[in-house]
Design an enzyme around this catalytic site. Sequence first.
Site, PDB file in Angstrom:
ATOM      1  N   SER A 183       0.918  -1.226  -0.066  1.00 26.44           N
ATOM      2  CA  SER A 183       0.043  -0.127   0.033  1.00 26.44           C
ATOM      3  C   SER A 183       0.872   1.048  -0.023  1.00 26.44           C
ATOM      4  O   SER A 183       1.887   1.234   0.595  1.00 26.44           O
ATOM      5  CB  SER A 183      -0.957   0.060   1.321  1.00 26.44           C
ATOM      6  N   TYR A 196      -2.644  -1.197  10.082  1.00 25.89           N
ATOM      7  CA  TYR A 196      -2.479  -1.619   8.892  1.00 25.89           C
ATOM      8  C   TYR A 196      -1.376  -0.958   8.017  1.00 25.89           C
ATOM      9  O   TYR A 196      -0.703  -1.919   7.317  1.00 25.89           O
ATOM     10  CB  TYR A 196      -3.808  -0.743   8.231  1.00 25.89           C
TER      11      TYR A 196
END
Length: 294
Positions: A183, A196
Amino acid sequence: MTHDQAREKAEEVEPQQQDRQPGLESEMEPPAEFIREDYEGSGKLEGKVAIVTGGDSGIGRAAAVHFAREGADVAVMYLDEEKDAETTAEMIEDEGQESLTISGDVRDSAFCQAAVEEVVDEFDDLNVLVNNAAAQVVKTDLTDITDEQWEGTFATNMHGYFYLTREALPHLEDGDTIVNTTSVNAFAGNDMLVDYSTTKGAIVAFTRSLSQQLAPEGIRVNQVAPGPIWTPLIPATIGDYDPDAVEEFGQDVPMGRPGQPSELGPAYVYLACDDSSYVSGQTIHINGGSIVGG
């Protein structure tokens, strides 16, 4: 879909939320685009067999359908979103390829082992592993992140990648590939998604380390780092925190809009096929123009 068309689609997004995670593709408004109508396959993955985790929706569905258009049979792994997974399978079969849907939790090592065995039994081969399944929960204060949330995020986002890769490796050979989904948050950070983002940073290190270990065997390991992409994870996580925030999702990147899963699928094809035969340990950043290191 052109940039202007994607911007128009983004303008259709209204405040929304979903009360479960993973979210459901079938409940998103507007629906996402998974493959451009004018995307022409050219047999780049003809005869290959791929596993895509989180393949029921979002980025995973886009990768699976692009693989099918390029000639691959695809096993779609998902948690429990049966309707979405069936839709992905139908899209794969509409491309003239075989599909296999496997429901279960990638946090479970035994399930990962059984899933890989099922794929090899069904297709008698395995050439591409896409680790993509992910979970996130918005917390703006570190002290609000419980042990359960921290451990659960790592279990899905990192442990699942490890379990599946470990089970897949004995079946991979020279020329085969692993593509991980990290990400933009691994590189830029995100104050609302600390756990995350941390797991996505771990995936970067996992990809780079494993690529070095497997290079002598001719197995390539790379990763895609998406920015804000319109997937069910958004209404199911950001929307759960603040439904109004979904309407503004992706507007803070230079292109001023969220990306569509269709804009990522070709990158997964590139990293899975022989076009990237001299590429390993690398990251493709698809994030709407944000400049990040690495």
